[in-house]
Design an enzyme around this catalytic site. Sequence first.
Site, mmCIF file in Angstrom:
data_model
loop_
_atom_site.group_PDB
_atom_site.id
_atom_site.type_symbol
_atom_site.label_atom_id
_atom_site.label_comp_id
_atom_site.label_asym_id
_atom_site.label_seq_id
_atom_site.Cartn_x
_atom_site.Cartn_y
_atom_site.Cartn_z
ATOM 1 N N HIS A 178 5.776 -0.714 -2.811
ATOM 2 C CA HIS A 178 5.307 0.042 -3.981
ATOM 3 C C HIS A 178 5.352 1.551 -3.775
ATOM 4 O O HIS A 178 4.627 2.290 -4.435
ATOM 5 C CB HIS A 178 3.883 -0.411 -4.361
ATOM 6 C CG HIS A 178 3.826 -1.817 -4.882
ATOM 7 N ND1 HIS A 178 2.653 -2.545 -4.964
ATOM 8 C CD2 HIS A 178 4.810 -2.626 -5.355
ATOM 9 C CE1 HIS A 178 2.925 -3.747 -5.467
ATOM 10 N NE2 HIS A 178 4.215 -3.825 -5.707
ATOM 11 N N CYS A 196 8.696 20.785 -12.167
ATOM 12 C CA CYS A 196 9.591 20.979 -11.026
ATOM 13 C C CYS A 196 10.024 22.445 -10.951
ATOM 14 O O CYS A 196 10.477 23.007 -11.951
ATOM 15 C CB CYS A 196 10.806 20.066 -11.185
ATOM 16 S SG CYS A 196 12.107 20.381 -9.984
ATOM 17 N N SER A 201 -5.001 -9.401 -3.252
ATOM 18 C CA SER A 201 -5.413 -10.413 -4.231
ATOM 19 C C SER A 201 -4.228 -11.264 -4.665
ATOM 20 O O SER A 201 -4.398 -12.281 -5.320
ATOM 21 C CB SER A 201 -6.047 -9.738 -5.450
ATOM 22 O OG SER A 201 -5.116 -8.855 -6.044
ATOM 23 N N ASN A 253 0.818 -1.211 0.000
ATOM 24 C CA ASN A 253 0.000 0.000 0.000
ATOM 25 C C ASN A 253 0.852 1.261 0.000
ATOM 26 O O ASN A 253 1.977 1.268 0.497
ATOM 27 C CB ASN A 253 -0.936 0.008 1.208
ATOM 28 C CG ASN A 253 -1.923 -1.140 1.149
ATOM 29 O OD1 ASN A 253 -2.079 -1.768 0.109
ATOM 30 N ND2 ASN A 253 -2.574 -1.428 2.263
ATOM 31 N N GLY A 309 -5.627 -8.797 3.001
ATOM 32 C CA GLY A 309 -6.245 -7.868 2.059
ATOM 33 C C GLY A 309 -5.501 -7.676 0.758
ATOM 34 O O GLY A 309 -5.480 -6.571 0.224
HETATM 35 C C1 BJW Z 1 -10.257 -7.251 1.840
HETATM 36 C C2 BJW Z 1 -11.201 -6.390 2.382
HETATM 37 C C3 BJW Z 1 -11.244 -6.279 3.785
HETATM 38 C C4 BJW Z 1 -11.355 -6.308 0.225
HETATM 39 N N1 BJW Z 1 -10.416 -7.002 4.528
HETATM 40 N N2 BJW Z 1 -9.458 -7.966 2.608
HETATM 41 C C5 BJW Z 1 2.801 -11.425 -16.335
HETATM 42 C C6 BJW Z 1 3.226 -12.340 -15.390
HETATM 43 C C7 BJW Z 1 3.962 -11.943 -14.295
HETATM 44 C C8 BJW Z 1 4.283 -10.605 -14.100
HETATM 45 C C9 BJW Z 1 3.857 -9.705 -15.032
HETATM 46 C C10 BJW Z 1 3.144 -10.110 -16.142
HETATM 47 N N3 BJW Z 1 2.854 -9.007 -16.875
HETATM 48 C C11 BJW Z 1 3.379 -7.937 -16.262
HETATM 49 C C12 BJW Z 1 3.994 -8.353 -15.150
HETATM 50 C C13 BJW Z 1 4.687 -7.517 -14.174
HETATM 51 C C14 BJW Z 1 3.741 -6.688 -13.332
HETATM 52 C C15 BJW Z 1 2.625 -7.561 -12.780
HETATM 53 O O1 BJW Z 1 2.759 -8.241 -11.788
HETATM 54 N N4 BJW Z 1 1.458 -7.550 -13.408
HETATM 55 C C16 BJW Z 1 0.352 -8.409 -12.968
HETATM 56 C C17 BJW Z 1 -0.915 -7.579 -12.950
HETATM 57 C C18 BJW Z 1 0.290 -9.610 -13.866
HETATM 58 N N5 BJW Z 1 4.574 -6.176 -12.279
HETATM 59 C C19 BJW Z 1 5.275 -5.062 -12.419
HETATM 60 O O2 BJW Z 1 5.218 -4.389 -13.433
HETATM 61 C C20 BJW Z 1 6.203 -4.691 -11.282
HETATM 62 N N6 BJW Z 1 7.487 -4.409 -11.801
HETATM 63 C C21 BJW Z 1 8.204 -5.330 -12.438
HETATM 64 O O3 BJW Z 1 7.818 -6.483 -12.557
HETATM 65 O O4 BJW Z 1 9.406 -4.846 -12.922
HETATM 66 C C22 BJW Z 1 10.124 -5.701 -13.830
HETATM 67 C C23 BJW Z 1 9.689 -5.384 -15.250
HETATM 68 C C24 BJW Z 1 10.384 -4.424 -15.963
HETATM 69 C C25 BJW Z 1 9.975 -4.133 -17.278
HETATM 70 C C26 BJW Z 1 8.883 -4.800 -17.845
HETATM 71 C C27 BJW Z 1 8.178 -5.739 -17.096
HETATM 72 C C28 BJW Z 1 8.574 -6.034 -15.777
HETATM 73 C C29 BJW Z 1 5.734 -3.441 -10.585
HETATM 74 C C30 BJW Z 1 4.405 -3.604 -9.931
HETATM 75 C C31 BJW Z 1 3.955 -2.283 -9.303
HETATM 76 C C32 BJW Z 1 2.502 -2.343 -8.875
HETATM 77 N N7 BJW Z 1 2.011 -1.036 -8.680
HETATM 78 C C33 BJW Z 1 0.629 -0.861 -8.249
HETATM 79 C C34 BJW Z 1 0.216 0.606 -8.490
HETATM 80 C C35 BJW Z 1 0.890 1.549 -7.516
HETATM 81 C C36 BJW Z 1 0.712 2.965 -7.940
HETATM 82 C C37 BJW Z 1 -0.712 3.442 -7.878
HETATM 83 O O5 BJW Z 1 -1.476 3.115 -6.963
HETATM 84 O O6 BJW Z 1 -1.084 4.236 -8.733
HETATM 85 O O7 BJW Z 1 0.492 -1.260 -6.884
HETATM 86 S S1 BJW Z 1 -0.526 -1.926 -9.082
HETATM 87 C C38 BJW Z 1 -1.595 -2.155 -7.704
HETATM 88 O O8 BJW Z 1 -1.643 -3.576 -7.391
HETATM 89 C C39 BJW Z 1 -0.892 -1.479 -6.528
HETATM 90 C C40 BJW Z 1 -1.052 -2.516 -5.444
HETATM 91 O O9 BJW Z 1 -0.051 -2.336 -4.444
HETATM 92 C C41 BJW Z 1 -0.937 -3.819 -6.179
HETATM 93 C C42 BJW Z 1 -1.525 -4.995 -5.451
HETATM 94 O O10 BJW Z 1 -2.909 -4.889 -5.329
HETATM 95 P P1 BJW Z 1 -3.630 -5.400 -4.002
HETATM 96 O O11 BJW Z 1 -3.136 -4.631 -2.855
HETATM 97 O O12 BJW Z 1 -3.525 -6.872 -3.921
HETATM 98 O O13 BJW Z 1 -5.141 -4.931 -4.245
HETATM 99 P P2 BJW Z 1 -6.344 -5.662 -4.992
HETATM 100 O O14 BJW Z 1 -7.370 -4.644 -5.281
HETATM 101 O O15 BJW Z 1 -5.846 -6.474 -6.136
HETATM 102 O O16 BJW Z 1 -6.921 -6.711 -3.923
HETATM 103 C C43 BJW Z 1 -7.591 -6.298 -2.750
HETATM 104 C C44 BJW Z 1 -7.908 -7.524 -1.928
HETATM 105 O O17 BJW Z 1 -8.485 -7.111 -0.710
HETATM 106 C C45 BJW Z 1 -8.913 -8.476 -2.590
HETATM 107 O O18 BJW Z 1 -8.423 -9.816 -2.491
HETATM 108 C C46 BJW Z 1 -10.176 -8.308 -1.750
HETATM 109 O O19 BJW Z 1 -10.952 -9.512 -1.668
HETATM 110 C C47 BJW Z 1 -9.586 -7.951 -0.420
HETATM 111 N N8 BJW Z 1 -10.455 -7.202 0.511
HETATM 112 N N9 BJW Z 1 -11.957 -5.817 1.376
HETATM 113 C C48 BJW Z 1 -9.575 -7.843 3.933
HETATM 114 N N10 BJW Z 1 -12.191 -5.444 4.418
HETATM 115 ZN ZN ZN Z 2 13.749 18.995 -10.996
#
Ligand code: BJW
Ligand code: ZN
Length: 250
Positions: free
Chosen positions: A123, A149, A191, A106, A189
Site C-alpha cells: 500500500h 508541486c 483485520s 503498512n 496484526g
Molecule cells: C493487533 C494489535 C497488536 C491490534 N498486535 N494485532 C467489496 C468487496 C471487495 C473489495 C471491495 C469492495 N468494495 C471496495 C473494494 C475494494 C477495496 C476494498 O478492499 N475495500 C474493503 C474495505 C471492502 N480495495 C481497494 O480499493 C484496493 N484497490 C482496488 O481494489 O483496486 C481495484 C479497483 C479499482 C476501481 C474501483 C474498485 C476497485 C486498494 C486498497 C488500498 C487500501 N489502502 C489503505 C489506506 C492507505 C492510505 C492511508 O493510510 O491513508 O490501506 S485502507 C487501510 O486498510 C490501509 C491498510 O493497509 C488496510 C488494511 O488495514 P489493516 O492493516 O488490516 O488494519 P485494521 O485496522 O483493519 O486492523 C488492525 C488489526 O490489528 C485488527 O485485527 C486488530 O485486532 C489487530 N491488532 N493491536 C497484533 N498489538
Molecule cells: Zn509536478
Amino acid sequence: MSVAGENLERAATILRRARSVVVFTGAGVSAESGVPTYRSGADGLWSVQNMERYANPDGYARHLPDSFAWYRARASGVRSVEPNAGHVAIARLAQLVPRVTVVTQNIDSLHQRAGSAEVIELHGHLRTARCAQCDARVEWQGAPDSACCVDCGGMLRPEVVMFREMLPPEAYSMAVERAAECDVLLSVGTSNQVFPAAEIPRIALEHGAWVFIVNPDMEGQPLHIRVLPLRGRAGEVLPALLDLAWPATG
Ligand code: BJW
Ligand code: ZN
C-alpha cells in the site's frame, strides 16, 4: 501456558523446520509503537472518518488543503515513533530461516527501521509525496506548505495506495509468488478486510502452507485446518514464538 496458548508450541515446531516464511503484516504490528490501527474507531487526526474522507483519489483532491495536511501530519507522526518488539522479532526471523519475505500493508516504514531487508510494501509508504502531474518526488520532511508541486504546479499527493487505486503491480505479483511457495505465512496484526491484500494468506493456504494468525482478536480471520490462531499482541507473541522455536538464540 503463554498468552497464545498451546498453539504456540505447535507453531514453534512447524516454524523451526520452515525453509521459506512470509510475514504478512497490518496496522496491528505497529499498534504497540503508538501508531493507531485503521479500524479501531479512534477519534481525532487518525479517525476512521478522516480516512473515508481523504484516503480515496476524489476525496483527497476535493478536500485539499486539509487532506495534504492530514498526510503530512501522519508522515511526521510515524517518523516520531520507534519499531517495537514485534518488528524486531520479525527482523530477527530472517537470521533463522533461509528465506523470509515481509509483505506489509503498512505505510510507516517500521519494518525497515527494525532491520528487515526484504519488505514488499503493498500500500505504498509515507516517506515521500509525488506530483500527480509530473511524477516528481519530494520527501515529506522537505515538502512545500501547500500541495503544489514546485516544478510544475501540479497536485502533490502521498505515495500510498488509496481506495479504488491499483496496488503496485510488481509488489503484488511478488507477494503472490512468495505466498504461493512459502511453508509458513505469519499473518500479524491485520483485520484481513481489504482486498486484494487479503488474498495473500488465502493463496498461501491454497498452496499447502501453514498460516499462523497473530492477533488479539480472531474475528474475520480465515478458518482452515492449517490455520493456527496465536491470540495476543504481536510484541508479546512473536518474541515468545521465536524463543520457543530457537531457544539458544534469544
Ligand atoms: C493487533 C494489535 C497488536 C491490534 N498486535 N494485532 C467489496 C468487496 C471487495 C473489495 C471491495 C469492495 N468494495 C471496495 C473494494 C475494494 C477495496 C476494498 O478492499 N475495500 C474493503 C474495505 C471492502 N480495495 C481497494 O480499493 C484496493 N484497490 C482496488 O481494489 O483496486 C481495484 C479497483 C479499482 C476501481 C474501483 C474498485 C476497485 C486498494 C486498497 C488500498 C487500501 N489502502 C489503505 C489506506 C492507505 C492510505 C492511508 O493510510 O491513508 O490501506 S485502507 C487501510 O486498510 C490501509 C491498510 O493497509 C488496510 C488494511 O488495514 P489493516 O492493516 O488490516 O488494519 P485494521 O485496522 O483493519 O486492523 C488492525 C488489526 O490489528 C485488527 O485485527 C486488530 O485486532 C489487530 N491488532 N493491536 C497484533 N498489538
Ligand atoms: Zn509536478
